[in-house]
Design a protein around this motif. Structure first.
Motif, PDB file in Angstrom:
ATOM      1  N   ILE A 125       0.849  -1.194   0.000  1.00  0.00           N
ATOM      2  CA  ILE A 125       0.000   0.000   0.000  1.00  0.00           C
ATOM      3  C   ILE A 125       0.883   1.243   0.000  1.00  0.00           C
ATOM      4  N   ASP A 126       0.844   1.985  -1.099  1.00  0.00           N
ATOM      5  CA  ASP A 126       1.595   3.231  -1.210  1.00  0.00           C
ATOM      6  C   ASP A 126       0.733   4.381  -0.685  1.00  0.00           C
ATOM      7  N   GLU A 127       1.385   5.462  -0.278  1.00  0.00           N
ATOM      8  CA  GLU A 127       0.688   6.619   0.300  1.00  0.00           C
ATOM      9  C   GLU A 127      -0.188   6.189   1.480  1.00  0.00           C
ATOM     10  N   ALA A 128       0.336   5.295   2.295  1.00  0.00           N
ATOM     11  CA  ALA A 128      -0.447   4.691   3.382  1.00  0.00           C
ATOM     12  C   ALA A 128      -0.801   5.676   4.482  1.00  0.00           C
ATOM     13  N   GLN A 129      -0.172   6.867   4.476  1.00  0.00           N
ATOM     14  CA  GLN A 129      -0.531   7.859   5.503  1.00  0.00           C
ATOM     15  C   GLN A 129      -1.976   8.329   5.349  1.00  0.00           C
ATOM     16  N   HIS A 130      -2.576   8.074   4.167  1.00  0.00           N
ATOM     17  CA  HIS A 130      -3.965   8.486   3.937  1.00  0.00           C
ATOM     18  C   HIS A 130      -4.980   7.476   4.462  1.00  0.00           C
ATOM     19  N   LEU A 131      -4.508   6.328   4.901  1.00  0.00           N
ATOM     20  CA  LEU A 131      -5.435   5.329   5.438  1.00  0.00           C
ATOM     21  C   LEU A 131      -6.039   5.817   6.753  1.00  0.00           C
ATOM     22  N   ILE A 161       3.135  -4.475   3.151  1.00  0.00           N
ATOM     23  CA  ILE A 161       4.128  -3.400   3.169  1.00  0.00           C
ATOM     24  C   ILE A 161       3.390  -2.075   3.150  1.00  0.00           C
ATOM     25  N   LEU A 162       3.602  -1.264   4.164  1.00  0.00           N
ATOM     26  CA  LEU A 162       3.031   0.082   4.228  1.00  0.00           C
ATOM     27  C   LEU A 162       4.102   1.096   3.838  1.00  0.00           C
TER      28      LEU A 162
END
Length: 303
Positions: free
Chosen positions: A129-135, A160-161
């Motif tokens: 998961i890319d750009e995982a800070q948006h989760l 992978i975060l």
């Protein structure tokens, strides 16, 4: 446009995350090592963080490119999803066929059955998961629940975060402490140093067939200072500087061209540095004038 002029096979400073052009700095090699270690450990989560443009995606692709064929990989680029949408996206990425994609239980059951079947076939499943800070916190918690499915010696789904520093802040909250405890390897990618920036620029030129340096040291120093060691900004500035050299019929980039590239890309004529110097001179001048007036006034009253 300038490739034939500089005798290059492809653009050296394209901002696309091409692992073939990756400069193996000590930081990037460490990041790759940590990710590989985490994936070998059969744990639940591996995390890679860093500021915008530091090369997180390129590092992850370098790792994924070396995975054996026994890995099923699902890659999510846009994680701004609610729980049901996240499940739908994960299932779609693994190419899991589902009749009712709006039923949360049906999606969860289908994912679990897929993971179990793949494990029986000797296959591992990896979710990136890319750009995982948006989760959201709810989505992150759901990811943790995905990893509950396990055998005696491994998790059936590894994750992978990849995200910006805000992801670390989220995982430091009390509500996500269970997920944070399941991260088996983590690495924070820092910008390049000055020496690494010099090596990075020359490495990219050589990687696309260049047979000589195209930037002088002063030009690379300016690029480093303005990009602050961030590879993506280095690429933008270096590419624009090469265009400037080509337009002027020059065979290398000097400091003047680098400064012009900074102006055109960042909209700054090195204004922050100039302003600082100007302010310093102004302050020293005011101090000198004040001291002079004080001396004159003292002399006047003592006469």
């Amino acid at each position: 446009m300038y490739l034939e002029y500089f005798q290059l096979k492809q653009e050296p400073f394209n901002i696309a995350p091409n692992p073939n052009l990756m400069y193996p700095s000590s930081r990037h090699k460490e990041a790759i090592g940590y990710l590989r270690y985490g994936l070998r450990g059969n744990g639940g989560f591996v995390m890679l963080t860093g500021e915008v443009g530091t090369g997180k995606t390129m590092v992850s692709r370098a790792v994924l490119g070396d995975l054996p064929d026994s890995f099923n990989v699902a890659y999510i680029l846009n994680p701004t999803l609610n729980n049901i949408q996240l499940l739908q996206t994960v299932c779609d990425s693994f190419e899991i066929l589902i009749t009712d994609k709006n039923d949360h239980k049906a999606l969860s059951d289908a994912l679990q059955n897929f993971l179990i079947e793949q494990d029986k076939l000797g296959q591992s499943s990896l979710l990136v998961i890319d750009e995982a800070q948006h989760l959201s916190a709810e989505a992150l918690e759901q990811l943790r629940l995905f990893t509950n499915l396990e055998t005696n010696d491994k998790k059936l789904l590894q994750i992978i975060l990849i995200g910006q520093p805000e992801l670390q802040e989220k995982l430091n909250t009390r509500e996500l402490r269970q997920l944070a405890q399941r991260i088996t390897a983590r690495y924070h990618l820092l910008p390049l140093t000055k020496d690494e920036t010099f090596e990075y620029i020359n490495h990219r030129v050589i990687a696309v067939g260049g047979n000589r340096p195209l930037f002088d040291k002063k030009a690379m120093t300016t690029i480093f200072q303005q990009a602050k060691g961030t590879p993506r900004l280095i690429n933008l500035l270096a590419d624009r500087a090469l265009m400037g050299a080509y337009a002027q019929g020059r065979f290398f980039v000097d400091n003047k061209m680098a400064k012009q590239a900074v102006y055109e890309v960042l909209g700054s004529n090195l204004g922050s540095d100039v302003s600082h110097k100007t302010l310093k001179v102004a302050v020293l001048s005011i101090i000198a004038v004040t001291a002079l007036i004080t001396v004159i006034t003292r002399n006047f009253f003592t006469q």
